[in-house]
Write an enzyme that holds these catalytic residues in place. Sequence first.
Site: not given
Length: 494
Positions: A50, A129-130, A264, A311, A373, A410, A470
């Site tokens: 975040g 968080n969530g 998750c 990533s 990716d 999500c 997702c």
Amino acid sequence: MSIETAPDMPPAHPFDDDKLREECGIFGCVGVVDAANFIALGLHALQHRGQEAGGIVTHDTETGFNQARRMGLVRDNFTSQKVMETLPGAIGIGHVRYSTAGSKGQTAIRDVQPFFGEFSMGGAAIAHNGNITNAVQLRRELIERGSIFQSSSDSECIIHLMARSMGRTIPDRMEEALRKVEGAFSIVAMTRSKLIGCRDPLGVRPLVLGKVGDGFVLASETCALDIIGAELVREIEPGEMVVISADKGVQSHFPFRPQKPRFCVFEHVYFSRPDSILGGRSVYETREAIGRELAKEAPVDADLVCPVPDSGTPAAIGFSLESGIPYAMGIIRNQYMGRTFIEPTESIRNMGVRLKLNVNRALIKGKRVILVDDSVVRGTTSIKIREMILDAGAKEVHFRIASPPTAWPCFYGVDTPNREKLLAANMSEDEMCAHLGVDSLRFISLDGLYRAVGESGGRNKAQPQYCDACFSGEYPVEPADMIDAGFQMKTAAE
């Protein structure tokens, strides 16, 4: 209570990075000297979760509860002596966030956590968080009963539910409140002397327990323990609540009806830092295993395997090792571009990805390139990267994606576009390949992803081991508010 705030500032997202974004990171500690300094370091380690805003609450016996909330990065807001001196105490919690619930993309200072409430038995602060999937319903009911909300965040519902509880202690009130909440939550909370941690019964979002000196730490990821030299004790279990104090240590219980965990799976793919540990597994090693599995499922003749930084790097290494095709840094990331950079005029905005990524032309020219990716969401960035690679003289461009097609939004704490904006929700794999203009496009299969994260038999279709909504459209907790707003759940035909 001492409150240090900053004026509202609009978040700066001048360039569409076309990535799913985790909502937030949480951190708390008790039994340490100058808790705020530990929290600032921990939040800095969790900054990837975040980057819009952050907040810290501490308690000191002389000054009581103290709070500072800021828009922007931890390094810009919680490193000055002036600010940190306003946050004395040996106990505290902190939070960094993106906006998902509430005013998406319009974070206001009033929405920045931790939230604080004053109860008959004393004050308490909470960071979440969530995402609460029945927050609209809860909020409506609470307002009808007289609650006055100060923010647009779903997390504030928990404070109001606690205020209406008849529990004798703050942990008791939190338990009662959380039993009325649906969705996903990992929580750190604090009273004057106790640090509280809790995960929802499915354990969708992560939370770990650490020890530093005589004190204890709760954090979203183990990388936040490493930065302060804390020792990982264990993960907080799904459905577990721990109450930690300097004198009694860690007290644990399970207040919710037991359910089969559904952590998750995208935490393994992208959200968590590669130097963290999830479920006893190195995130880096898991991502490398994803790349190996992808190379087995989707081989292609090429000259180079190149990650889309940063990533895609571990998966690209795994793909290279499995395929025998050389790994190369064909795309270089500008490490010094902050999120705000410069005020984006239209001409600057059109540069898009080129401000963050640049192609290593000498390496790419004349080569058949495999780009690895982590995901394809809208596809906008993928198109720009393909253009850059071809402009640099590549002979062929092949995309290999280290997650299955992201076809569903999500609702558990991730900033996901509406389904109509998700490329995989509207196109087949072949259609996406043509849309992106690449020579080939392959995603890892859902079974392949499960094998890479340690499930040798792949995905249990009758009872999946992870939350993969997702990708699959199978939501372990019904998103009640979104259904009320018109969201269409997956049909049998899909």
